[in-house]
Design an enzyme around this catalytic site. Structure first.
Site, short mmCIF file in Angstrom:
data_model
loop_
_atom_site.label_atom_id
_atom_site.label_comp_id
_atom_site.label_asym_id
_atom_site.label_seq_id
_atom_site.Cartn_x
_atom_site.Cartn_y
_atom_site.Cartn_z
CG ASN A 653 -1.81 1.19 1.33
OD1 ASN A 653 -1.46 2.30 0.89
ND2 ASN A 653 -2.99 1.01 1.90
CD GLN A 660 5.05 2.46 9.40
OE1 GLN A 660 4.59 3.40 10.05
NE2 GLN A 660 5.69 1.48 9.98
N GLY A 723 10.05 -5.67 5.21
CA GLY A 723 9.59 -4.69 6.18
C GLY A 723 9.83 -3.26 5.74
CD GLU A 726 12.13 -1.87 13.65
OE1 GLU A 726 12.82 -1.77 14.65
OE2 GLU A 726 11.62 -2.93 13.28
MO1 MOS Z 1 10.49 -2.03 16.84
S1 MOS Z 1 12.11 -1.22 17.86
O1 MOS Z 1 11.06 -3.60 16.59
O2 MOS Z 1 9.07 -1.84 17.72
#
Ligand code: MOS
Length: 759
Positions: A653, A660, A723, A726
Site C-alpha cells: 500500500n 512509514q 519490512g 524501521e
Molecule cells: Mo520495533 S524497535 O522492533 O518496535
C-alpha cells in the site's frame, strides 16, 4: 558459515509453493488505500488504553527512587494514607508476593525489560525505580498523595559512568543468543597494509522513547480473570508474562489493545503493568494507571549509548580491503539487550576482510530496550559516515563508492540475497534528487549566511519473521470473511493493508473483510516489532487460506464444477473458487456452503517455521539523500530537502508505506540533530524527562520528504514484501551528518549534531 542451498526461485519458503500474491499486478495489492481507522481517529472515537471506562475505577500514581543503587532505609506513607481520596498506598511491605518476571523472549536471549523483582523487597536497582503506588478516587488525589511520601535511602556505590565502566573491562555482547562478533580474514593486517584508509570513532547518546500516547493500562480483576486494556505491541507476550507473574493460566489474562498511539519498541510489558494489577488485586477495584511523561522516562527503557570504531581500508579505486566495525555499548546486569550496532555491517559491503565486534558494559540503570531499528539506527550512522570519509579521502563520489563495493552474496554468512536492488535504488534516487549538482568540495556552496551541502548514506534493515504466527479465518454463507489474529495496529496501517491483501486473496471486496486484532485471546503470538508483523501475518494468512481452500473443496464434493481439483490448482475470484488455468470452472463460496448446508466455515492454521531466513540473506535497503543548510553565524543546522529511495520488495500500500518511510526518516533527523537523554553519570538520573527538554523534530524542523521505491517483489517472502517500518531511521543520521560535512567541512562524529558543534 551457513551454506547456500539451491532452491526453486519461485518458492517463498524453501521447497514450498509460490505465494500467488507475489505477482498480483492488478487489483488491490499496491493500491494507495486510505486507513480504514482514519475516521475513528479524526473523530476521537478510537478508544485508547486510558479511555476505557470501568465501574468503580481508582486512579494510580507512582513514587520513584532518586538514588541508583542501595536499599530503602525508611519509607513513611502515613500522611499519604491519610490524604483525601486515598484508597491504598502499596509498597514492598504490602504488595502481594509475585513470581519473578520472565525475561521477555528469554529463549532468544533478546530481552526488552528485565527480570528484577517488582516491589518485592527494599532493594533499589536504578534511579527512578518505583517505590510506592497510590490508588485514589481521582488522579489529582493520587498525585497529591505521592508528594506526601517520605523516603530515606542507604545508598551504595553504583556503576553509572559509561567510560569508567569501560575502563574496568568489557565483554562480548550477544543478541538473540548469538555473539555480536564476526571475522573474515585478518582485517587489522589488511587495514595496516591498505594504501588508503580511514579510522574513526563515532559516539551516539542514550535515547528515550516518547510516543505521544503515554504508557497506560486500565485493568480489572473479574473473578478469576485479569482483564487489561493496554497500549501494546505484543498482546500475547504481555498476557503470558502477567500470567507467569500472578501464577495464572494464560487464558485467565486477557490483554487487548485496539489502538496504540505510537510504540517504536517501547509498548511492551514494564513494571507499571504489574504494579497496577497488584494494587488492583489488593483493593478489589479496577485501576487506571497512566504514566506521566516523566514516569515514562523512569519506567520505560530506551536506547543505550554507543562508542563505535569504524576503520576502512581500500585500494586506490575504492574497493574495500578491510572493514572493521567495533565498539562498546551498555546494558544492565538484569536484561539482555545490548545495542547491536554491527548488524547492518554484516551484509553491507564486499570487503576482502571484515571484523565486527560489540563489547558491553553493565550499568546500574533502567533496563534498556528496543528502539526503532535497534542496532541499525546508530550502526548505520557510524558505518555510513566512515564510507563518506573514505569517499572524500579517495576523491570518489560517495554514491559510486558504495556501488563499487556492492556484494554479490552476503559477505559474512555467504548466503545468496533473496533480492537486492540497492543499485537501482541509488540510481533512481540520485537522478530524482539532483545528486549530480552536488559540489564535492566541502564548504563551497553558500546562500547568504547559509552554507549548503548534500550528503547520502545507505539504509538497511533485516527481514525477519518470528515463529508463533497463526490465524483463524471464518467464511460465512452471506459472503463475509472474518480474520482473527493476535496482531497489532499501532498506526502503521496494518489493519488496512491486511484487509486489502485478504480481500485480494479471497476474491472478495474489502467491505466483506473483517480483520480482528489486538486481543490476546485471538490465535497467534505475533509481535509488532522487528518490522516483521506484515510477514508474520501474511504467512499465517497463506496457511489459513490454503486450509480454507482444501476444506471448501471437500465440502464442494462431486456435484461442483470444482470436483476433482486439488487445492494447488485452485484460486479465488469473484467470491468463489475457480481452476487457475480454466477460470470457467467456478463456484461461489455461498453456493458451496449452502449445498453443504453450512452457515459458515471456520479454519485455523499456523505457517511453517521461518526457514527462509536460513536460506537467504534477507534485508530491506534504502539510499538516503539529504540537503542541509547550516547557518555560518549561529551554526544552526536545518535539513532543507530529503529523499529516501527504498528497495523493500513489493509495496502493498503506497500510502501507508510512504508514511512509514517518512516517519522513520523524521526519527532519523531527530537522531542526527536533536535527540539526547541527559544522563547524570554521577548518580544515574535522567535529567531531561520531558518533551520540553528532550528534543524531537516538530513540523518546523521537517521539510517535504520525498520517498520512492523499486517495488521489485522479493520471491522469498509472503506477498513479496519486506519490512518498511524501521528502515527509514537507518542511514538517515549519516546522510544528515555527511551533508553537514559537505556544507561546512566540519566532520561531527558525536551525535546529536547541535549548533555548538558547528560554530
Ligand atoms: Mo520495533 S524497535 O522492533 O518496535
Amino acid at each position: 558459515m551457513a551454506k547456500a542451498v539451491a532452491l526453486a526461485p519461485d518458492s517463498w519458503i524453501p521447497g514450498g509453493e509460490p505465494d500467488p500474491m507475489i505477482e498480483h499486478r492488478h487489483g488491490l495489492i499496491g493500491k494507495p488505500i486510505s486507513r480504514l481507522d482514519g475516521p475513528l481517529k479524526v473523530t476521537g472515537s478510537a478508544p485508547f488504553a486510558a479511555e476505557f471506562p470501568m465501574h468503580g475505577m481508582v486512579y494510580a500514581a507512582i513514587a520513584y527512587s532518586t538514588v541508583a543503587k542501595g536499599r530503602i532505609a525508611t519509607l513513611d506513607t502515613t500522611a499519604a494514607e491519610a490524604s483525601s481520596g486515598v484508597v491504598l498506598v502499596m509498597t514492598h511491605r504490602t504488595a502481594p508476593r509475585l513470581k519473578p518476571t520472565p525475561l521477555f523472549m528469554s529463549a532468544a536471549k533478546a530481552a526488552g525489560g528485565d527480570n528484577l523483582p517488582v516491589m518485592q523487597d527494599e532493594r533499589i536497582h536504578w534511579n527512578g525505580q518505583p517505590l510506592a503506588v497510590v490508588l485514589a478516587e481521582t488522579q489529582e488525589e493520587a498525585d497529591h498523595a505521592i508528594s506526601l511520601i517520605r523516603v530515606t535511602y542507604e545508598s551504595e556505590a553504583a556503576e553509572t559512568d559509561f567510560a569508567q565502566a569501560e575502563a574496568r573491562g568489557t565483554r562480548t555482547a550477544a543478541f538473540m543468543g548469538q555473539p555480536l562478533h564476526d571475522a573474515k580474514g585478518d582485517a587489522e593486517v589488511a587495514l595496516a597494509e591498505a594504501p588508503v584508509k580511514v579510522d574513526a570513532v563515532y559516539t551516539t547518546p542514550r535515547h528515550n522513547h516518547n510516543p505521544i500516547e503515554l504508557h497506560a493500562v486500565t485493568l480489572a480483576w473479574q473473578g478469576e480473570t485479569l482483564r487489561v486494556h493496554d497500549t501494546q505491541q505484543m498482546v500475547a507476550h504481555a498476557a503470558w508474562t502477567l500470567a507467569q507473574v500472578f501464577e495464572l493460566s494464560e487464558e485467565q489474562v486477557v490483554v487487548t489493545s485496539p489502538f496504540v498511539g505510537g510504540g517504536f519498541g517501547s509498548k511492551t510489558l514494564w513494571q507499571h503493568h504489574i504494579l497496577a494489577a497488584a494494587a488492583g488485586k489488593l483493593v478489589g477495584r479496577p485501576v487506571r494507571l497512566v504514566l506521566s511523561r516523566e514516569g515514562v522516562y523512569r519506567v520505560v527503557g530506551g536506547r543505550s549509548p554507543t562508542k563505535q570504531r569504524v576503520a576502512l581500508g581500500s585500494d586506490p579505486h575504492g574497493r574495500l580491503t578491510a572493514l572493521i566495525h567495533s565498539g562498546v555499548t551498555a546494558k544492565t546486569p538484569h536484561n539482555g539487550m545490548p545495542e547491536p550496532f554491527i548488524l547492518p555491517t554484516r551484509s553491507a559491503y564486499a570487503s576482502e576482510t571484515i571484523l565486527l565486534d560489540v563489547q558491553q558494559v553493565e550499568l546500574d540503570m533502567l533496563g534498556n530496550t528496543f528502539m526503532r531499528a535497534p542496532g541499525e539506527a546508530v550502526g548505520t550512522f557510524a558505518l555510513e559516515c566512515a564510507l563518506d570519509e573514505l569517499a572524500h579521502e579517495l576523491g570518489i563520489d560517495p554514491v559510486e563508492l558504495r556501488i563499487r563495493n556492492e556484494p554479490k552474496e552476503d559477505p559474512t554468512s555467504g548466503l545468496p540475497f533473496s533480492a537486492r536492488h540497492i543499485v537501482e535504488a541509488w540510481q533512481a534516487g540520485a537522478e530524482r534528487f539532483g545528486w549530480s549538482r552536488r559540489n564535492p568540495q566541502p564548504g563551497a556552496v553558500r546562500d547568504g549566511e547559509w552554507l549548503v551541502g548534500m550528503g547520502c548514506a545507505t539504509g538497511t534493515y533485516p527481514y525477519y519473521r518470528m515463529p508463533g504466527g497463526a490465524a483463524r479465518l471464518t467464511l460465512t454463507r452471506d459472503g463475509q470473511a472474518i480474520v482473527d489474529i493476535a496482531a497489532h495496529e499501532m498506526g502503521m496501517g496494518t489493519a488496512t493493508v491486511q484487509t486489502q491483501v485478504t480481500a485480494e486473496r479471497l476474491g472478495l471486496p474489502m467491505e466483506k473483510i473483517r480483520f480482528n486484532y489486538g486481543d490476546s485471546t485471538l490465535p497467534g503470538v505475533v509481535m509488532a516489532g522487528g518490522s516483521q508483523q506484515t510477514a508474520a501475518i501474511g504467512a499465517s494468512m497463506i496457511a489459513v487460506y490454503n486450509k480454507l481452500v482444501a476444506e471448501l473443496l471437500t465440502l464442494a464434493g462431486n456435484d461442483s464444477p470444482l470436483a476433482g481439483l486439488k487445492a494447488e490448482d485452485v484460486g479465488a475470484r469473484n467470491a468463489g473458487l475457480c481452476k487457475r488455468d480454466a477460470p470457467e470452472r467456478f463456484e461461489t463460496y455461498a453456493s458451496i456452503l449452502s449445498r453443504a448446508q453450512r452457515e459458515a466455515l471456520t479454519v485455523e492454521a499456523a505457517p511453517p517455521q521461518p526457514l527462509e531466513i536460513m536460506h537467504w540473506s534477507m534485508h530491506s535497503h534504502a539510499a538516503m539523500f539529504c540537503e542541509v543548510r547550516v547557518n555560518a553565524v549561529t551554526g544552526e543546522p536545518r535539513v532543507s530537502r530529503f529523499l529516501g529511495s527504498f528497495d523493500c520488495g513489493r509495496i502493498l500500500n503506497p500510502k501507508t508505506a510512504a508514511s512509514q518511510f517518512r516517519g522513520g526518516i523524521i526519527m532519523g533527523m531527530g537522531l542526527a540533530l536533536m535527540e539526547e537523554t541527559q544522563f547524570d553519570e554521577r548518580n544515574g538520573r535522567v535529567m531531561n524527562p520531558s518533551l520540553a527538554e528532550y528534543h524531537v523534530p516538530v513540523h518546523l524542523d521537517v521539510p517535504e520528504i520525498d520517498v520512492i521505491w523499486t517495488d521489485i517483489p522479493d520471491p522469498h517472502t509472503p506477498m513479496g514484501a519486506r519490512g518498511v517500518g524501521e528502515i527509514g531511521i537507518t542511514g538517515t543520521g549519516a546522510a544528515v551528518a555527511n551533508a553537514i560535512f559537505n556544507a561546512t567541512g566540519k566532520r561531527v562524529r558525536d551525535l546529536p549534531i547541535t549548533l555548538d558543534k558547528l560554530m
